[in-house]
Each structure stands twice: as structure tokens, then as C-alpha cells.
Design an enzyme around this catalytic site. Sequence first.
Site, PDB file in Angstrom:
ATOM      1  N   HIS A  44      60.767  60.683 -26.912  1.00  0.00           N
ATOM      2  CA  HIS A  44      60.619  60.799 -25.457  1.00  0.00           C
ATOM      3  C   HIS A  44      61.472  61.914 -24.876  1.00  0.00           C
ATOM      4  CE1 HIS A  44      58.092  57.300 -25.130  1.00  0.00           C
ATOM      5  NE2 HIS A  44      58.987  56.525 -25.715  1.00  0.00           N
ATOM      6  N   ARG A  69      65.918  60.455 -33.454  1.00  0.00           N
ATOM      7  CA  ARG A  69      64.766  59.560 -33.374  1.00  0.00           C
ATOM      8  C   ARG A  69      63.502  60.371 -33.621  1.00  0.00           C
ATOM      9  NH1 ARG A  69      63.204  55.248 -28.641  1.00  0.00           N
ATOM     10  NH2 ARG A  69      63.252  57.071 -27.259  1.00  0.00           N
ATOM     11  N   ASP A  83      65.811  67.730 -43.586  1.00  0.00           N
ATOM     12  CA  ASP A  83      66.230  69.032 -44.116  1.00  0.00           C
ATOM     13  C   ASP A  83      67.275  69.705 -43.226  1.00  0.00           C
ATOM     14  OD1 ASP A  83      64.726  68.965 -46.416  1.00  0.00           O
ATOM     15  OD2 ASP A  83      63.187  70.362 -45.721  1.00  0.00           O
ATOM     16  N   GLN A 146      63.879  50.351 -34.874  1.00  0.00           N
ATOM     17  CA  GLN A 146      63.749  49.812 -33.524  1.00  0.00           C
ATOM     18  C   GLN A 146      62.824  48.597 -33.500  1.00  0.00           C
ATOM     19  OE1 GLN A 146      63.333  53.709 -30.987  1.00  0.00           O
ATOM     20  NE2 GLN A 146      64.320  52.083 -29.820  1.00  0.00           N
ATOM     21  N   GLU A 148      60.682  46.729 -30.948  1.00  0.00           N
ATOM     22  CA  GLU A 148      60.162  47.036 -29.616  1.00  0.00           C
ATOM     23  C   GLU A 148      58.878  46.290 -29.267  1.00  0.00           C
ATOM     24  OE1 GLU A 148      61.048  51.367 -28.423  1.00  0.00           O
ATOM     25  OE2 GLU A 148      60.197  51.546 -30.441  1.00  0.00           O
ATOM     26  N   ASP A 174      60.538  48.611 -23.832  1.00  0.00           N
ATOM     27  CA  ASP A 174      59.283  48.311 -24.519  1.00  0.00           C
ATOM     28  C   ASP A 174      59.210  46.855 -24.956  1.00  0.00           C
ATOM     29  OD1 ASP A 174      58.008  50.780 -24.299  1.00  0.00           O
ATOM     30  OD2 ASP A 174      59.095  51.593 -25.997  1.00  0.00           O
TER      31      ASP A 174
END
Length: 256
Positions: A44, A69, A83, A146, A148, A174
Site C-alpha cells: 500500500h 512487505r 536480493d 499477516q 487479515e 482488514d
Amino acid sequence: MKWARHRALQARFFAGTWLNMGSADSAEIAGLAGYDWALIDLEHGSRDHRELAHQLQAMARFDTAAIVRVPVIEADMFKQVLDLGPAGLMIPNVETQEQAQTVMRYARIPPLGMRGAATSTRNSDYGLQYRRYLAEVNDNLLMVAQIESALGLANVEAIAAVDGIDVLFVGPTDLGIALGLDGDPAVPAFRAALEKVAAAAAAHGKLAGSLVRNAEQAKAYAALGYRFVALGSDRSMIVKGMAANAAVLAELGGGR
């Protein structure tokens, strides 16, 4: 590479913040502020993985653990992010044990997983610490799943049992929407959901975590046994700070 997994698991409380703006400046300020960890949000957030390296570089001189995230559970996405050398990953909306196991296969290098490794990427100091990285990464990468959704909550015990999942992290907005509840720990039905996550984490030697909006919520989560807690985000702090200062100046100017 500053690993943080074992430090987090052993800490009495591991305090973080959210970085939504895709800004290296915000990342550096989080390090200067002294947070234990900061979440760089590719789900987000305002930018994408092309700015991620700059944020990680800005945090590199601090002990603040950079956790990223990812937006989706995809092997290529995991590989590209890892990486660049973050201390850990946060995975949105993990709903089943099978999904959690897939997450770990994508995050770990063989023989424990299927992630490919390169000899000249940032995670191994561009190859200067390649052998050391291979020896350390499977044991030291902090993995945050998470919770949610109603399905994720129903399966939280099985998710917690997956080797390598270190934190069960409630997404309060959420999860609250999914349960038809106000995602506030003061609401009894939502608090019961939080207690279920905390109990699953404790039973399997994992951490329970969440993002909170204010000091009162932070204290409420801590009282429930949540030890991996983020308070606020760079975006929300700027919004609140600018709005508060604008209100002060508007009052001096007669109000607007």
C-alpha cells in the site's frame, strides 16, 4: 547485513513504524529516531521496488531492521526483494498452513527452500560476503505472516506451527472488516480475536504483532501480549503534523 530475527524473538518489546512514502529520507529518519524495525510497504506504499534499494541503503548505518512487505506471494517477487538485502519480509493475508509453507519455500535457499541465489547482489555485499550470506540467511531472515481475514484467523494455530514463521501480525483494518467489527482492541469481540492470535503465537514460540494508531492502542496490545508493534507511519505523521500546524496558523490568521 544487520540480521534482526534472533534479537526480535528475544526482545521484551520490538518497536517499529511504517514507511509508506517510498522515501529514503523517511527511512533514514526512522533509523535516526531509534526504532527497532521499520516496515517498507510495497503493498500500500506510494512507490514500488525500484526505490527499495535506496531506502535500504538509507537505513544501513542504523540498528533499525528493514522489513519489506511484499504485495503478493510470488517466487519472483520474493527473489527480487531479498536480493536487495532486507532483514525480513512481511507477507500480507496469509490464510492457510499450506500458504505459509509456500511462503517459506519461496524465502529460503536450498536445501530448505527453492529461492535462487546470485553471487553479486546487495544481500551478500555484492558478492564479498556470498558464502557467509548462504550460511546465515535461512536461520536469520525474519518472517512476518499477516492475519487479515476470517480464514486466516481460523487457521492461525496451524500457520503459527510452520517452521520459519516468526511473527503473526494482525492487520487490524482488514481483519476488522472481514469479521464485521470495529478493529479496535477496546471492542470485546475484536479483542477476543486478538487474544486468539496472541495465544497461537505464544504456544509456538512466535511473536504477536500489529500496527496501532495511538499510545492507548499500543498499551492495549502490549497488555494482550503483543511484543512486535508499530505505531504510526511516515505518511500519517506528516498528515497529522501538517494539519496541526496549519490549524495553529489558521487560528492566528482569523480562522479558515
